[in-house]
Design an enzyme around this catalytic site. Structure first.
Site, PDB file in Angstrom:
ATOM      1  N   THR A 124       0.818  -1.210   0.000  1.00 38.85           N
ATOM      2  CA  THR A 124       0.000   0.000   0.000  1.00 38.85           C
ATOM      3  C   THR A 124       0.857   1.268   0.000  1.00 38.85           C
ATOM      4  O   THR A 124       0.715   2.130  -0.864  1.00 38.85           O
ATOM      5  CB  THR A 124      -0.935   0.002   1.226  1.00 38.85           C
ATOM      6  OG1 THR A 124      -1.772  -1.149   1.174  1.00 38.85           O
ATOM      7  CG2 THR A 124      -1.800   1.245   1.234  1.00 38.85           C
ATOM      8  N   LYS A 170       6.259   1.692  12.297  1.00 40.00           N
ATOM      9  CA  LYS A 170       6.171   2.073  13.701  1.00 40.00           C
ATOM     10  C   LYS A 170       6.699   0.991  14.638  1.00 40.00           C
ATOM     11  O   LYS A 170       7.304   1.293  15.674  1.00 40.00           O
ATOM     12  CB  LYS A 170       4.730   2.435  14.053  1.00 40.00           C
ATOM     13  CG  LYS A 170       3.754   1.274  13.998  1.00 40.00           C
ATOM     14  CD  LYS A 170       2.321   1.702  14.139  1.00 40.00           C
ATOM     15  CE  LYS A 170       1.804   2.340  12.893  1.00 40.00           C
ATOM     16  NZ  LYS A 170       1.630   1.418  11.751  1.00 40.00           N
ATOM     17  N   GLU A 190       8.870  10.095   9.919  1.00 44.46           N
ATOM     18  CA  GLU A 190       7.688  10.944  10.054  1.00 44.46           C
ATOM     19  C   GLU A 190       6.387  10.158   9.884  1.00 44.46           C
ATOM     20  O   GLU A 190       5.395  10.403  10.580  1.00 44.46           O
ATOM     21  CB  GLU A 190       7.741  12.078   9.032  1.00 44.46           C
ATOM     22  CG  GLU A 190       6.545  13.004   9.052  1.00 44.46           C
ATOM     23  CD  GLU A 190       6.441  13.844  10.307  1.00 44.46           C
ATOM     24  OE1 GLU A 190       5.452  13.677  11.040  1.00 44.46           O
ATOM     25  OE2 GLU A 190       7.364  14.638  10.565  1.00 44.46           O
ATOM     26  N   GLY A 207       0.627   8.949  10.144  1.00 43.44           N
ATOM     27  CA  GLY A 207       0.288   8.780   8.734  1.00 43.44           C
ATOM     28  C   GLY A 207       0.569  10.071   7.991  1.00 43.44           C
ATOM     29  O   GLY A 207       1.695  10.542   7.935  1.00 43.44           O
ATOM     30  N   ILE A 256      -0.387  13.058   8.831  1.00 45.54           N
ATOM     31  CA  ILE A 256      -0.368  14.250   9.685  1.00 45.54           C
ATOM     32  C   ILE A 256       1.073  14.674   9.958  1.00 45.54           C
ATOM     33  O   ILE A 256       1.846  13.894  10.506  1.00 45.54           O
ATOM     34  CB  ILE A 256      -1.059  13.975  11.033  1.00 45.54           C
ATOM     35  CG1 ILE A 256      -2.466  13.423  10.823  1.00 45.54           C
ATOM     36  CG2 ILE A 256      -1.095  15.240  11.885  1.00 45.54           C
ATOM     37  CD1 ILE A 256      -3.118  12.913  12.099  1.00 45.54           C
ATOM     38  N   GLU A 259      -7.612  -4.883   9.329  1.00 42.17           N
ATOM     39  CA  GLU A 259      -7.040  -6.084   8.731  1.00 42.17           C
ATOM     40  C   GLU A 259      -7.926  -7.291   9.034  1.00 42.17           C
ATOM     41  O   GLU A 259      -8.793  -7.252   9.924  1.00 42.17           O
ATOM     42  CB  GLU A 259      -5.636  -6.336   9.295  1.00 42.17           C
ATOM     43  CG  GLU A 259      -4.659  -5.203   9.072  1.00 42.17           C
ATOM     44  CD  GLU A 259      -4.222  -5.076   7.624  1.00 42.17           C
ATOM     45  OE1 GLU A 259      -4.420  -6.043   6.858  1.00 42.17           O
ATOM     46  OE2 GLU A 259      -3.689  -4.010   7.269  1.00 42.17           O
ATOM     47  N   ASP A 300      -1.049  -1.040  18.270  1.00 42.50           N
ATOM     48  CA  ASP A 300      -0.638  -0.019  17.307  1.00 42.50           C
ATOM     49  C   ASP A 300      -0.527   1.342  17.993  1.00 42.50           C
ATOM     50  O   ASP A 300       0.472   2.057  17.823  1.00 42.50           O
ATOM     51  CB  ASP A 300      -1.657   0.041  16.165  1.00 42.50           C
ATOM     52  CG  ASP A 300      -1.353   1.135  15.163  1.00 42.50           C
ATOM     53  OD1 ASP A 300      -0.493   0.911  14.292  1.00 42.50           O
ATOM     54  OD2 ASP A 300      -1.969   2.218  15.245  1.00 42.50           O
ATOM     55  N   LYS A 336       2.880   3.895  18.799  1.00 44.75           N
ATOM     56  CA  LYS A 336       2.901   5.305  18.417  1.00 44.75           C
ATOM     57  C   LYS A 336       3.157   6.212  19.612  1.00 44.75           C
ATOM     58  O   LYS A 336       3.944   7.156  19.521  1.00 44.75           O
ATOM     59  CB  LYS A 336       1.582   5.669  17.727  1.00 44.75           C
ATOM     60  CG  LYS A 336       1.413   4.999  16.367  1.00 44.75           C
ATOM     61  CD  LYS A 336       0.038   5.246  15.779  1.00 44.75           C
ATOM     62  CE  LYS A 336      -0.114   4.580  14.420  1.00 44.75           C
ATOM     63  NZ  LYS A 336      -1.491   4.740  13.869  1.00 44.75           N
ATOM     64  N   GLY A 394      -3.636   5.376   5.504  1.00 41.83           N
ATOM     65  CA  GLY A 394      -4.051   5.437   4.104  1.00 41.83           C
ATOM     66  C   GLY A 394      -2.851   5.503   3.185  1.00 41.83           C
ATOM     67  O   GLY A 394      -1.791   6.000   3.550  1.00 41.83           O
TER      68      GLY A 394
END
Length: 409
Positions: free
Chosen positions: A11, A100, A124, A129, A131, A185, A196, A200, A298
């Site tokens: 992706t 991550k 980054e 994502g 942002i 998923e 997740d 982060k 995304g």
């Protein structure tokens, strides 16, 4: 010419490819140089791809090519990404990643390896994502001592909770919708169990406070136990339920971090963050509170963040960036039991008055709320206490069906 190699054509990798091909002229204006893709590493067959000549299956081809300046690692997970990243840095190549898990687990070692070899390891895209977050945190807010970071860090869980809040869907139905929409998923454990978000907040806290916070030392609770009844109670209290990653300084030398569902007052800017959007609030001792908001995942938003790092490096490949943290010499994480919380508690009881007396005895100062919202239940807010004392008190009560932390202003 700046040559990049993309590791992984999934992706995000395909998104990086699209940006380079579609925005090539614009990228050139920004760095006064061309950015080109020399290799794409993927074990799958891409012989029918229009640029099939770019695809390789052997990483050593990339590692041994002196013309490759920047390696874009978007494989995800620890293996083989960890070994490939170490080899690329050791070969004197800059590495940009959206991974991550790798940054949270091995970031300290990889920063040291990058510094030793005069290159950069940049990430980054690993947290927000699309942002812009890490660069503003380290550059625009550099004059501040960061005291607190918290927010909605996972779009999948936020989508699920939004469906439960706005459309009265059960957790199971909302999860199925998220999977059908491609937000979750087939195995959604990393999202719905909070892992997740934990990675982060680990990265953000380590950066903000300058010392590595181990993921294993962060209390992590997902949203799998949240029910529609919990949502109804939250609404009656003027709140919504969000999965919140939280980190703050504690005393002189401790850092506290946690991931858990929380009742968030509707007055909070986080309350209106819905669907797959993320929002992170940062408190600095001079700037006060600032908020970062946008799509946290995304294909193209994440690829955009990856390319921001590529462009930053490509402007001058001889310059090392200082976006790192140091290894903590001692355990700096405050234990969850020593932290203080206010908790919302639901208890099922046949004898309501007797149950209330037991609550008052176990937790003096408890405030009963939402009377008669559900038959055969009582609900209350605890006073702010250490989690150890609250958990010890709750263990003496029968019929506890739900315990959710409450976000305090």
């Amino acid at each position: 010419m700046i040559n990049i190699a993309i590791l992984g054509f999934g992706t995000v990798g395909s998104g990086v490819y699209e940006i380079v091909r579609q925005n090539g002229e614009n990228l050139k204006k920004k760095i006064n140089n061309d950015i080109d893709i020399k290799y794409i590493l993927d074990i799958r067959d891409f012989s029918s791809h229009p640029e099939s000549k770019l695809f390789v299956k052997d990483f050593d081809i990339i590692a041994n090519d002196p013309e490759v300046d920047i390696v874009v690692e978007v494989i995800g997970g620890l293996s083989p990404a960890y070994d490939f990243t170490k080899a690329a840095l050791a070969a004197g190549k800059h590495v940009v990643t959206s991974n991550k898990e790798l940054v949270a687990t091995h970031g300290t070692e990889l920063f040291e390896l990058a510094e030793k070899n005069g290159v950069n390891y940049m990430f980054e895209a690993s947290v927000g994502g699309g942002i812009p977050l890490i660069r503003p945190l380290m550059q625009c807010l550099a004059a501040n001592n960061i005291t607190e970071i918290y927010g909605i860090l996972n779009g999948t869980t936020n989508y699920i909770l939004t469906q439960m809040i706005k459309k009265n869907k059960s957790f199971e139905d909302a999860l199925s919708d998220a999977q059908a929409m491609g937000y979750a998923e087939r195995n959604p454990a990393a999202d719905i169990e909070g892992h997740d978000a934990c990675r982060k907040i680990c990265i953000l806290a380590s950066l903000a406070f300058g010392r590595h916070i181990d993921c294993d030392n962060i209390y992590t609770e997902g949203i799998t136990k949240i029910s529609l009844d919990d949502v109804k109670y939250a609404d009656a209290l003027g709140c919504v339920i969000k999965l919140i990653g939280y980190a703050c300084t504690y005393g002189k030398d401790k850092v506290f971090a946690r991931v858990s569902p929380m009742l968030v007052p509707v007055s909070s800017p986080l309350a209106g963050v819905d669907d797959v959007f993320n929002a992170i609030l940062v408190n600095g001792n001079f700037v006060g509170e600032v908020m970062f908001y946008g799509r946290g995942a995304g294909k193209l938003p994440t690829a955009s963040a990856v390319m921001a790092d590529v462009i930053d490096i490509a402007k001058d490949v001889s310059v090392q960036k200082r976006m790192t943290w140091k290894k903590a010499e001692t355990d700096i994480a405050l234990d969850i039991n020593d932290s203080e919380s206010v908790m919302f508690v639901r208890i099922k009881a046949d004898d309501i008055e007797s149950a209330k007396k037991k609550v008052i005895t176990a937790i003096p100062g408890a405030e009963f709320v939402c009377a008669n919202l559900l038959d055969g239940e009582i609900a209350f807010l605890t006073p702010k206490q250490t989690e150890k004392s609250l958990n010890n008190a709750l263990a003496t009560l029968d019929g506890v069906v739900s315990v959710i932390r409450v976000k305090q202003d």
